[in-house]
Motif scaffolding. Structure first.
Motif, PDB file in Angstrom:
ATOM      1  N   PHE A 108      44.644  22.464  -1.269  1.00 20.10           N
ATOM      2  CA  PHE A 108      43.782  23.642  -1.212  1.00 20.10           C
ATOM      3  C   PHE A 108      44.581  24.914  -1.452  1.00 20.10           C
ATOM      4  CE2 PHE A 108      40.805  20.844   1.042  1.00 20.10           C
ATOM      5  CZ  PHE A 108      39.651  21.152   0.348  1.00 20.10           C
ATOM      6  N   LEU A 109      45.778  24.981  -0.913  1.00 25.20           N
ATOM      7  CA  LEU A 109      46.620  26.162  -1.108  1.00 25.20           C
ATOM      8  C   LEU A 109      46.942  26.370  -2.586  1.00 25.20           C
ATOM      9  CD1 LEU A 109      48.292  28.432   0.210  1.00 25.20           C
ATOM     10  CD2 LEU A 109      50.180  26.821   0.301  1.00 25.20           C
ATOM     11  N   VAL A 110      47.298  25.299  -3.271  1.00 24.75           N
ATOM     12  CA  VAL A 110      47.621  25.398  -4.696  1.00 24.75           C
ATOM     13  C   VAL A 110      46.374  25.793  -5.491  1.00 24.75           C
ATOM     14  CG1 VAL A 110      48.304  24.032  -6.707  1.00 24.75           C
ATOM     15  CG2 VAL A 110      49.577  23.832  -4.577  1.00 24.75           C
ATOM     16  N   MET A 115      35.128  32.324 -10.416  1.00 20.35           N
ATOM     17  CA  MET A 115      36.403  32.263  -9.700  1.00 20.35           C
ATOM     18  C   MET A 115      36.282  32.833  -8.290  1.00 20.35           C
ATOM     19  SD  MET A 115      38.768  30.763 -11.279  1.00 20.35           S
ATOM     20  CE  MET A 115      37.891  29.670 -12.360  1.00 20.35           C
ATOM     21  N   ALA A 116      35.502  33.904  -8.128  1.00 21.61           N
ATOM     22  CA  ALA A 116      35.309  34.475  -6.787  1.00 21.61           C
ATOM     23  C   ALA A 116      34.590  33.484  -5.878  1.00 21.61           C
ATOM     24  CB  ALA A 116      34.524  35.780  -6.888  1.00 21.61           C
ATOM     25  N   ILE A 117      33.578  32.827  -6.404  1.00 16.42           N
ATOM     26  CA  ILE A 117      32.852  31.830  -5.603  1.00 16.42           C
ATOM     27  C   ILE A 117      33.755  30.633  -5.310  1.00 16.42           C
ATOM     28  CG2 ILE A 117      30.929  30.186  -5.702  1.00 16.42           C
ATOM     29  CD1 ILE A 117      29.388  32.385  -7.267  1.00 16.42           C
ATOM     30  N   ALA A 118      34.568  30.233  -6.297  1.00 12.33           N
ATOM     31  CA  ALA A 118      35.482  29.111  -6.092  1.00 12.33           C
ATOM     32  C   ALA A 118      36.501  29.421  -4.998  1.00 12.33           C
ATOM     33  CB  ALA A 118      36.186  28.761  -7.397  1.00 12.33           C
ATOM     34  N   CYS A 133      38.400  28.414   0.414  1.00 11.60           N
ATOM     35  CA  CYS A 133      38.844  28.917   1.720  1.00 11.60           C
ATOM     36  C   CYS A 133      38.008  28.332   2.854  1.00 11.60           C
ATOM     37  CB  CYS A 133      38.788  30.435   1.753  1.00 11.60           C
ATOM     38  SG  CYS A 133      40.040  31.219   0.722  1.00 11.60           S
ATOM     39  N   LEU A 134      36.698  28.246   2.645  1.00 10.54           N
ATOM     40  CA  LEU A 134      35.834  27.677   3.679  1.00 10.54           C
ATOM     41  C   LEU A 134      36.089  26.187   3.878  1.00 10.54           C
ATOM     42  CD1 LEU A 134      32.429  29.445   2.960  1.00 10.54           C
ATOM     43  CD2 LEU A 134      33.942  29.781   4.915  1.00 10.54           C
ATOM     44  N   PHE A 135      36.201  25.441   2.777  1.00 12.50           N
ATOM     45  CA  PHE A 135      36.396  23.995   2.895  1.00 12.50           C
ATOM     46  C   PHE A 135      37.788  23.638   3.393  1.00 12.50           C
ATOM     47  CE2 PHE A 135      32.957  23.479  -0.475  1.00 12.50           C
ATOM     48  CZ  PHE A 135      31.987  23.247   0.487  1.00 12.50           C
ATOM     49  N   SER A 136      38.773  24.481   3.127  1.00 11.97           N
ATOM     50  CA  SER A 136      40.123  24.183   3.607  1.00 11.97           C
ATOM     51  C   SER A 136      40.201  24.238   5.129  1.00 11.97           C
ATOM     52  CB  SER A 136      41.137  25.138   2.987  1.00 11.97           C
ATOM     53  OG  SER A 136      40.929  26.448   3.466  1.00 11.97           O
ATOM     54  N   ALA A 137      39.320  24.989   5.765  1.00  7.30           N
ATOM     55  CA  ALA A 137      39.315  25.061   7.227  1.00  7.30           C
ATOM     56  C   ALA A 137      38.950  23.717   7.849  1.00  7.30           C
ATOM     57  CB  ALA A 137      38.353  26.139   7.700  1.00  7.30           C
ATOM     58  N   PHE A 138      38.185  22.902   7.140  1.00 12.75           N
ATOM     59  CA  PHE A 138      37.803  21.595   7.673  1.00 12.75           C
ATOM     60  C   PHE A 138      38.962  20.600   7.630  1.00 12.75           C
ATOM     61  CE2 PHE A 138      33.602  23.176   6.240  1.00 12.75           C
ATOM     62  CZ  PHE A 138      33.005  23.196   7.491  1.00 12.75           C
ATOM     63  N   PHE A 139      39.954  20.837   6.787  1.00 21.31           N
ATOM     64  CA  PHE A 139      41.052  19.901   6.632  1.00 21.31           C
ATOM     65  C   PHE A 139      42.299  20.303   7.407  1.00 21.31           C
ATOM     66  CE2 PHE A 139      38.370  19.115   2.961  1.00 21.31           C
ATOM     67  CZ  PHE A 139      38.280  17.735   3.022  1.00 21.31           C
ATOM     68  N   ILE A 140      42.259  21.420   8.104  1.00 22.70           N
ATOM     69  CA  ILE A 140      43.379  21.820   8.939  1.00 22.70           C
ATOM     70  C   ILE A 140      43.262  21.077  10.261  1.00 22.70           C
ATOM     71  CG2 ILE A 140      44.462  23.735  10.180  1.00 22.70           C
ATOM     72  CD1 ILE A 140      43.457  25.571   7.963  1.00 22.70           C
ATOM     73  N   PRO A 141      44.298  20.361  10.687  1.00 21.99           N
ATOM     74  CA  PRO A 141      44.214  19.624  11.954  1.00 21.99           C
ATOM     75  C   PRO A 141      43.957  20.567  13.125  1.00 21.99           C
ATOM     76  CG  PRO A 141      46.144  18.962  10.704  1.00 21.99           C
ATOM     77  CD  PRO A 141      45.544  20.131   9.999  1.00 21.99           C
ATOM     78  N   ALA A 142      43.111  20.121  14.052  1.00 16.62           N
ATOM     79  CA  ALA A 142      42.660  20.994  15.130  1.00 16.62           C
ATOM     80  C   ALA A 142      43.741  21.270  16.166  1.00 16.62           C
ATOM     81  CB  ALA A 142      41.434  20.393  15.810  1.00 16.62           C
TER      82      ALA A 142
END
Length: 109
Positions: free
Chosen positions: A5-7, A58-61, A66-75
């Protein structure tokens, strides 16, 4: 997965930066000078439309990544190397049996 997601966010950010730098509010800008292309193709302005749509995509992407990457960060993970609260907190001693808190009479009704 977080690095993916960062890349992707970095690539989308560079792309939106290029889209914004190429366009001009009046329709000219660098878009008309790249490889001799004009902003009109067969009498219709299409370059500015493509650049504007590309900016929005690109703005929507970036927002969705950013929103979807929050789901993959370990809690439960901490960013530091040392564990948080390594020692348990000290507990308060239990009150003595003759404490004033236990001997107070109940309020009358």
């Amino acid at each position: 997965m977080t690095y993916l997601f960062l890349v992707l966010i970095i690539i989308a950010s560079v792309a939106i930066g290029l889209f914004i730098l190429i366009q001009n509010p009046k329709g000219g800008g660098l878009a008309g000078n790249i490889a001799g292309f004009n902003s009109q193709f067969m009498g219709v302005k299409q370059t500015t439309d493509v650049l504007e749509k590309g900016t929005w995509v690109m703005a929507i992407a970036i927002a969705l990544l950013c929103l979807f990457s929050a789901f993959f960060i370990p809690a439960g993970k901490s960013s530091s190397r040392e564990p948080v609260n390594a020692r348990p907190a000290a507990t308060a001693p239990a009150p003595a049996s003759g404490s004033p808190l236990q001997n107070t009479p109940a309020p009358a009704k």
